[in-house]
Design a protein around this motif. Sequence first.
Motif, short mmCIF file in Angstrom:
data_model
loop_
_atom_site.label_atom_id
_atom_site.label_comp_id
_atom_site.label_asym_id
_atom_site.label_seq_id
_atom_site.Cartn_x
_atom_site.Cartn_y
_atom_site.Cartn_z
N ALA B 57 0.84 -1.20 0.00
CA ALA B 57 0.00 0.00 0.00
C ALA B 57 0.88 1.26 0.00
N ARG B 58 2.00 1.19 0.70
CA ARG B 58 2.92 2.32 0.77
C ARG B 58 3.51 2.62 -0.62
N VAL B 59 3.94 1.57 -1.33
CA VAL B 59 4.49 1.74 -2.67
C VAL B 59 3.42 2.33 -3.60
N TYR B 60 2.20 1.78 -3.49
CA TYR B 60 1.09 2.26 -4.32
C TYR B 60 0.83 3.75 -4.10
N THR B 61 0.65 4.15 -2.84
CA THR B 61 0.34 5.57 -2.57
C THR B 61 1.49 6.47 -2.98
N ASP B 62 2.71 6.09 -2.64
CA ASP B 62 3.83 6.96 -2.96
C ASP B 62 4.02 7.10 -4.46
N PHE B 63 3.85 5.97 -5.16
CA PHE B 63 4.02 6.01 -6.62
C PHE B 63 2.95 6.89 -7.26
N ILE B 64 1.68 6.67 -6.87
CA ILE B 64 0.59 7.42 -7.48
C ILE B 64 0.65 8.90 -7.09
N ARG B 65 0.92 9.15 -5.82
CA ARG B 65 0.94 10.55 -5.39
C ARG B 65 2.10 11.31 -6.01
N GLY B 66 3.16 10.59 -6.35
CA GLY B 66 4.33 11.24 -6.93
C GLY B 66 4.26 11.38 -8.43
N THR B 67 3.14 10.95 -9.03
CA THR B 67 3.00 11.02 -10.49
C THR B 67 2.01 12.12 -10.87
N PRO B 68 2.33 12.95 -11.85
CA PRO B 68 1.35 13.96 -12.28
C PRO B 68 0.07 13.30 -12.80
N VAL B 69 -1.07 13.92 -12.54
CA VAL B 69 -2.34 13.35 -12.99
C VAL B 69 -2.34 13.17 -14.50
N LEU B 70 -1.71 14.12 -15.20
CA LEU B 70 -1.66 14.04 -16.66
C LEU B 70 -1.03 12.72 -17.11
N VAL B 71 0.05 12.34 -16.43
CA VAL B 71 0.73 11.09 -16.79
C VAL B 71 -0.19 9.90 -16.52
N LEU B 72 -0.93 9.95 -15.39
CA LEU B 72 -1.86 8.86 -15.08
C LEU B 72 -2.94 8.76 -16.16
N VAL B 73 -3.44 9.91 -16.59
CA VAL B 73 -4.48 9.92 -17.62
C VAL B 73 -3.96 9.31 -18.91
N LEU B 74 -2.77 9.75 -19.34
CA LEU B 74 -2.20 9.23 -20.58
C LEU B 74 -1.89 7.75 -20.45
N ALA B 75 -1.38 7.35 -19.28
CA ALA B 75 -1.03 5.94 -19.09
C ALA B 75 -2.26 5.06 -19.16
N SER B 76 -3.36 5.47 -18.51
CA SER B 76 -4.52 4.58 -18.53
C SER B 76 -5.17 4.55 -19.90
N PHE B 77 -4.97 5.62 -20.69
CA PHE B 77 -5.55 5.62 -22.04
C PHE B 77 -4.67 4.85 -23.03
N TYR B 78 -3.36 5.05 -22.96
CA TYR B 78 -2.49 4.45 -23.98
C TYR B 78 -1.84 3.14 -23.54
#
Lengths: 278, 221
Positions: B57-78
Amino acid sequence: MGTKSILAGLALALLFSATSASAQTSKLDEVLARGHLVVGTGSTNAPWHFKSETDQLQGFDIDIAKIVAKGLFDDPEKVEFVLQASDARIPNVVTGKVDITCQFMTVTAARAQQIAVTIPYYREGAGLMLKADSSYADYDALKAAGSGVTIAVLQNVYAEELVRQALPEANVDQYDAQDLIYQALNAGRADAVATDQSSIAWFLVQQPGQYKDGGYGWSPQTYSCAVARGDQEWLNFVNTALHEAMTGVEFNTYAASFKKWFGVDLAPPKIGFPVEFQ
Amino acid sequence: MDLAQFFDILWSVRWPILSGIGVTALVSALAIIAGSFVGVFVGLALTYGVLPLRWLARVYTDFIRGTPVLVLVLASFYILGTIGLQLSAFQAGVLALAVFCSSHVGEIVRGALQAIPRGQTEAAKAIGLTFSQTFSYVLMPQAGRQIAPAWVNTAAEIVKASTLLSIIGVAELLLATQEVIARTFMSLPFYFHAGFLYFCINFSIERLGKYVEKKLAIPQS
């Protein structure tokens, strides 16, 4: 890091898997079997791709896509438009989200490494627009006035350099938004605006008699559609559809669209010896 | 700028703008609900999980919180598309925002739970409550008071982050506004109008948060 570089990295990373997947059967067969064409384009740039007052997509890019659809299904309406930001043009083609992108894409050799570009359907360039009652007649008058003229231009890293290429001594005022450069012109704060030729043409179509074109174009760039690399049959098909729109059986459709968005009547291609080889 | 002309155009584009508001509200609501639901479990795992789970859970939160939302959006789309999970732009957008929301809610929940004195859990154990009973009857009501203000903050962030979905072509409020500007060339009034609408949405969330806070508060006598 901008969106552009993130997307460029993504596109490169996905290039290999995407090209190998499409190698077996052509996109052409896939599209024909599906029964409609999936086109990536935008919705926020007049006169290329934008929403009408009834919320329908329209514009020159949209008409080009419909010409390809007509070639495929004999029905220009068999198109599904997928909205995408300019930054998403190449990734959406590379990952197969769309069959083709028609979104005023400037052809560059660097881009051609990532996607296959079709034959061009428009040549864009910079131009100058003046008020119809301006004391300057045209480009030559503006140039002769030297540092006495002020040119409004959309803010951009290359904006000042772009204007200087045409008017080396003019004052350049940069503005944040496209509407602000027109306001500067209307308010007399600028003697002319420097913007895309297509934007000028569209403005003249919309508001006839109020403005005039400076009559000089520079900084050419080619607009083409883009398809995924590694599918020559599909590329050939799209090229054929576009080619015949500009020189053959679909010329009237192309010319009507050109007239609608740019206000220019195109002369039909000369009959007899093919124009391509003259 | 002629105000009458602006309202004239605004009236003519009411349906596209309303549908933009609808899409923004729907995307945000789905992302906030799903993200909060997952986030509570992330928070529980962060606080009470066994070591491997807590570490995950720690890795998950730190990884997601440290990533720009834009990158998350592009990653889940592409990126999800290349491994066979073909999501529509809307689905990919909701997924990215929900994941982003869950990491933030996870940390909020962890902070709130850790602020509760250990004696509360021990007392619950002493009277024979199971862990899920302890959580629902003892810990959550107390943690809720801590969570509510921070949760409003995260929810407002999600609404604002939903503007990034215009990149992948989700016709939310910002894209709908830009479409109007492309035709009318009235950028300042329409951007101002969009800003006002975002404020209204976030203000409603804030009021909702205040209401929940009041409900959770210890009655003062």
